[in-house]
Design an enzyme around this catalytic site. Structure first.
Site, PDB file in Angstrom:
ATOM      1  N   PRO A 151       0.795  -1.224   0.000  1.00  8.00           N
ATOM      2  CA  PRO A 151       0.000   0.000   0.000  1.00  8.00           C
ATOM      3  C   PRO A 151       0.830   1.278   0.000  1.00  8.00           C
ATOM      4  O   PRO A 151       1.878   1.361   0.629  1.00  8.00           O
ATOM      5  CB  PRO A 151      -0.835  -0.113   1.280  1.00  8.00           C
ATOM      6  CG  PRO A 151      -0.141  -1.107   2.135  1.00  8.00           C
ATOM      7  CD  PRO A 151       0.575  -2.026   1.213  1.00  8.00           C
ATOM      8  N   ASN A 152       0.319   2.227  -0.740  1.00  6.25           N
ATOM      9  CA  ASN A 152       0.824   3.588  -0.851  1.00  6.25           C
ATOM     10  C   ASN A 152       2.124   3.717  -1.638  1.00  6.25           C
ATOM     11  O   ASN A 152       2.596   4.830  -1.861  1.00  6.25           O
ATOM     12  CB  ASN A 152       0.970   4.255   0.526  1.00  6.25           C
ATOM     13  CG  ASN A 152      -0.350   4.368   1.231  1.00  6.25           C
ATOM     14  OD1 ASN A 152      -1.330   4.838   0.654  1.00  6.25           O
ATOM     15  ND2 ASN A 152      -0.413   3.899   2.470  1.00  6.25           N
ATOM     16  N   ARG A 184       4.741  11.081  -1.950  1.00  6.75           N
ATOM     17  CA  ARG A 184       4.454  10.833  -0.537  1.00  6.75           C
ATOM     18  C   ARG A 184       5.725  10.921   0.302  1.00  6.75           C
ATOM     19  O   ARG A 184       6.655  10.145   0.126  1.00  6.75           O
ATOM     20  CB  ARG A 184       3.842   9.437  -0.377  1.00  6.75           C
ATOM     21  CG  ARG A 184       3.589   9.058   1.052  1.00  6.75           C
ATOM     22  CD  ARG A 184       3.084   7.629   1.152  1.00  6.75           C
ATOM     23  NE  ARG A 184       3.008   7.250   2.543  1.00  6.75           N
ATOM     24  CZ  ARG A 184       3.460   6.111   3.027  1.00  6.75           C
ATOM     25  NH1 ARG A 184       4.005   5.229   2.229  1.00  6.75           N
ATOM     26  NH2 ARG A 184       3.356   5.843   4.296  1.00  6.75           N
ATOM     27  N   TYR A 205      10.837   8.560   1.981  1.00  6.97           N
ATOM     28  CA  TYR A 205      10.804   7.522   0.962  1.00  6.97           C
ATOM     29  C   TYR A 205      11.544   7.880  -0.320  1.00  6.97           C
ATOM     30  O   TYR A 205      11.627   7.057  -1.228  1.00  6.97           O
ATOM     31  CB  TYR A 205       9.347   7.159   0.639  1.00  6.97           C
ATOM     32  CG  TYR A 205       8.608   6.671   1.857  1.00  6.97           C
ATOM     33  CD1 TYR A 205       8.907   5.439   2.417  1.00  6.97           C
ATOM     34  CD2 TYR A 205       7.639   7.454   2.474  1.00  6.97           C
ATOM     35  CE1 TYR A 205       8.258   4.987   3.559  1.00  6.97           C
ATOM     36  CE2 TYR A 205       6.974   7.016   3.611  1.00  6.97           C
ATOM     37  CZ  TYR A 205       7.291   5.784   4.147  1.00  6.97           C
ATOM     38  OH  TYR A 205       6.647   5.342   5.276  1.00  6.97           O
ATOM     39  N   ASP A 242       1.180 -15.988   5.712  1.00  2.00           N
ATOM     40  CA  ASP A 242       0.691 -17.345   5.511  1.00  2.00           C
ATOM     41  C   ASP A 242       0.724 -17.741   4.033  1.00  2.00           C
ATOM     42  O   ASP A 242       1.042 -18.890   3.698  1.00  2.00           O
ATOM     43  CB  ASP A 242      -0.722 -17.503   6.071  1.00  2.00           C
ATOM     44  CG  ASP A 242      -0.757 -17.520   7.588  1.00  2.00           C
ATOM     45  OD1 ASP A 242       0.314 -17.629   8.229  1.00  2.00           O
ATOM     46  OD2 ASP A 242      -1.873 -17.412   8.146  1.00  2.00           O
ATOM     47  N   ALA A 260       3.159  -0.964   4.625  1.00  3.02           N
ATOM     48  CA  ALA A 260       2.489  -1.018   5.929  1.00  3.02           C
ATOM     49  C   ALA A 260       2.036  -2.426   6.308  1.00  3.02           C
ATOM     50  O   ALA A 260       1.906  -2.736   7.494  1.00  3.02           O
ATOM     51  CB  ALA A 260       1.302  -0.061   5.962  1.00  3.02           C
ATOM     52  N   HIS A 308      12.730  -2.566   1.964  1.00  4.12           N
ATOM     53  CA  HIS A 308      12.113  -1.343   2.503  1.00  4.12           C
ATOM     54  C   HIS A 308      12.962  -0.155   2.099  1.00  4.12           C
ATOM     55  O   HIS A 308      14.197  -0.204   2.200  1.00  4.12           O
ATOM     56  CB  HIS A 308      11.996  -1.407   4.025  1.00  4.12           C
ATOM     57  CG  HIS A 308      11.079  -2.480   4.490  1.00  4.12           C
ATOM     58  ND1 HIS A 308       9.712  -2.361   4.419  1.00  4.12           N
ATOM     59  CD2 HIS A 308      11.329  -3.711   4.988  1.00  4.12           C
ATOM     60  CE1 HIS A 308       9.158  -3.473   4.872  1.00  4.12           C
ATOM     61  NE2 HIS A 308      10.123  -4.317   5.222  1.00  4.12           N
ATOM     62  N   LEU A 309      12.308   0.898   1.668  1.00  2.00           N
ATOM     63  CA  LEU A 309      13.015   2.102   1.252  1.00  2.00           C
ATOM     64  C   LEU A 309      13.657   2.818   2.435  1.00  2.00           C
ATOM     65  O   LEU A 309      14.800   3.250   2.364  1.00  2.00           O
ATOM     66  CB  LEU A 309      12.042   3.045   0.535  1.00  2.00           C
ATOM     67  CG  LEU A 309      11.472   2.505  -0.770  1.00  2.00           C
ATOM     68  CD1 LEU A 309      10.224   3.256  -1.159  1.00  2.00           C
ATOM     69  CD2 LEU A 309      12.507   2.554  -1.864  1.00  2.00           C
ATOM     70  N   SER A 310      12.914   2.930   3.513  1.00  2.00           N
ATOM     71  CA  SER A 310      13.431   3.622   4.698  1.00  2.00           C
ATOM     72  C   SER A 310      14.002   2.603   5.675  1.00  2.00           C
ATOM     73  O   SER A 310      13.734   1.408   5.583  1.00  2.00           O
ATOM     74  CB  SER A 310      12.310   4.427   5.378  1.00  2.00           C
ATOM     75  OG  SER A 310      11.355   3.554   5.949  1.00  2.00           O
ATOM     76  N   ARG A 339       7.039   0.038  13.660  1.00  2.00           N
ATOM     77  CA  ARG A 339       7.605  -0.328  12.360  1.00  2.00           C
ATOM     78  C   ARG A 339       8.760  -1.320  12.483  1.00  2.00           C
ATOM     79  O   ARG A 339       9.243  -1.855  11.499  1.00  2.00           O
ATOM     80  CB  ARG A 339       8.086   0.910  11.607  1.00  2.00           C
ATOM     81  CG  ARG A 339       6.949   1.815  11.179  1.00  2.00           C
ATOM     82  CD  ARG A 339       7.461   2.929  10.278  1.00  2.00           C
ATOM     83  NE  ARG A 339       6.492   3.984  10.167  1.00  2.00           N
ATOM     84  CZ  ARG A 339       5.499   4.008   9.295  1.00  2.00           C
ATOM     85  NH1 ARG A 339       5.336   3.015   8.446  1.00  2.00           N
ATOM     86  NH2 ARG A 339       4.661   5.029   9.255  1.00  2.00           N
ATOM     87  N   GLU A 352      12.826  -9.298   1.179  1.00  2.10           N
ATOM     88  CA  GLU A 352      12.029  -8.186   1.718  1.00  2.10           C
ATOM     89  C   GLU A 352      12.824  -6.894   1.541  1.00  2.10           C
ATOM     90  O   GLU A 352      13.996  -6.825   1.917  1.00  2.10           O
ATOM     91  CB  GLU A 352      11.752  -8.444   3.196  1.00  2.10           C
ATOM     92  CG  GLU A 352      10.927  -7.374   3.870  1.00  2.10           C
ATOM     93  CD  GLU A 352      10.706  -7.666   5.352  1.00  2.10           C
ATOM     94  OE1 GLU A 352       9.994  -6.864   5.979  1.00  2.10           O
ATOM     95  OE2 GLU A 352      11.242  -8.657   5.886  1.00  2.10           O
ATOM     96  N   HIS A 355       3.853  -4.822   9.051  1.00  2.00           N
ATOM     97  CA  HIS A 355       3.603  -4.836  10.492  1.00  2.00           C
ATOM     98  C   HIS A 355       2.232  -5.385  10.856  1.00  2.00           C
ATOM     99  O   HIS A 355       1.905  -5.468  12.034  1.00  2.00           O
ATOM    100  CB  HIS A 355       3.745  -3.410  11.034  1.00  2.00           C
ATOM    101  CG  HIS A 355       4.793  -2.628  10.327  1.00  2.00           C
ATOM    102  ND1 HIS A 355       6.139  -2.901  10.466  1.00  2.00           N
ATOM    103  CD2 HIS A 355       4.703  -1.623   9.427  1.00  2.00           C
ATOM    104  CE1 HIS A 355       6.828  -2.074   9.690  1.00  2.00           C
ATOM    105  NE2 HIS A 355       5.979  -1.296   9.054  1.00  2.00           N
ATOM    106  N   ARG A 389      12.839   4.152  12.895  1.00  4.73           N
ATOM    107  CA  ARG A 389      11.574   4.880  12.881  1.00  4.73           C
ATOM    108  C   ARG A 389      10.736   4.527  14.095  1.00  4.73           C
ATOM    109  O   ARG A 389      11.248   4.082  15.114  1.00  4.73           O
ATOM    110  CB  ARG A 389      10.850   4.596  11.561  1.00  4.73           C
ATOM    111  CG  ARG A 389      11.700   5.095  10.368  1.00  4.73           C
ATOM    112  CD  ARG A 389      11.013   5.018   9.059  1.00  4.73           C
ATOM    113  NE  ARG A 389       9.793   5.808   9.070  1.00  4.73           N
ATOM    114  CZ  ARG A 389       8.817   5.637   8.193  1.00  4.73           C
ATOM    115  NH1 ARG A 389       8.923   4.724   7.254  1.00  4.73           N
ATOM    116  NH2 ARG A 389       7.738   6.383   8.250  1.00  4.73           N
ATOM    117  N   ASN A 403       8.168  -5.500  -1.246  1.00  8.32           N
ATOM    118  CA  ASN A 403       8.090  -4.383  -0.317  1.00  8.32           C
ATOM    119  C   ASN A 403       6.656  -4.373   0.198  1.00  8.32           C
ATOM    120  O   ASN A 403       5.758  -3.842  -0.452  1.00  8.32           O
ATOM    121  CB  ASN A 403       8.432  -3.058  -0.994  1.00  8.32           C
ATOM    122  CG  ASN A 403       8.450  -1.912   0.000  1.00  8.32           C
ATOM    123  OD1 ASN A 403       7.896  -1.996   1.084  1.00  8.32           O
ATOM    124  ND2 ASN A 403       9.102  -0.816  -0.376  1.00  8.32           N
TER     125      ASN A 403
END
Length: 155
Positions: free
Chosen positions: A10-11, A18, A23, A96, A86, A109-111, A120, A107, A89, A116, A83
């Protein structure tokens, strides 16, 4: 043929707009374009003759990501660059699906999620991932792709 699917949660469709201070200013489309270009270069240098496909999927909906993961089940040579955003978490359901399909994934993640907010810092995916790349911005996707191509024969 090795099939690599880049899944984005998402996002991430809002990348570049954003919270660029967190990001980055690179759009998701630009990341995808760079990955296509880098894959072409990597394959011509290292894997001439080996077929690799690269697909992209982004959704703000948990069930669509689950459906996409399940679609890949029982197909040869699948790998995911993921990625979860959200959903990192919150989504036991996506976890599953990954466990059920047994598709290896990295996996991304940009940040740096560990620098943080406290919530997170818990990922439902890191312990079942082949590896994690966090905090390196858009380069994390490229590093995941490089790892997969460099280890193609072991997959």
């Amino acid at each position: 043929m090795l099939n690599i699917t880049v899944l984005n949660g998402p996002n991430l469709n809002l990348l570049g707009v954003r919270e660029p201070e967190i990001y980055g200013a690179t759009s998701l489309q630009h990341i995808e374009d760079l990955m296509r270009m880098n894959l072409k270069n990597m394959c011509s240098e290292k894997r001439s003759g080996s077929a690799v496909s690269l697909a992209f999927f982004q959704s703000n909906r948990e069930y669509e990501l689950i459906d996409k993961i399940q679609e890949m089940m029982n197909k040869d040579k699948q790998y995911i660059i993921f990625n979860p955003a959200a959903f990192t978490h919150t989504s036991v359901a996506i976890r599953d699906a990954l466990l059920a399909t047994k598709i290896p994934f990295i996996e991304v993640h940009l940040s740096n999620v560990h620098a943080r907010e406290e919530f997170r810092k818990k990922s439902w995916f890191s312990d079942i991932a082949v590896g994690t790349i966090t905090g390196l911005g858009a380069d994390g996707y490229q590093l995941a792709l490089k790892y997969i191509i460099d280890n193609y024969d072991e997959l």
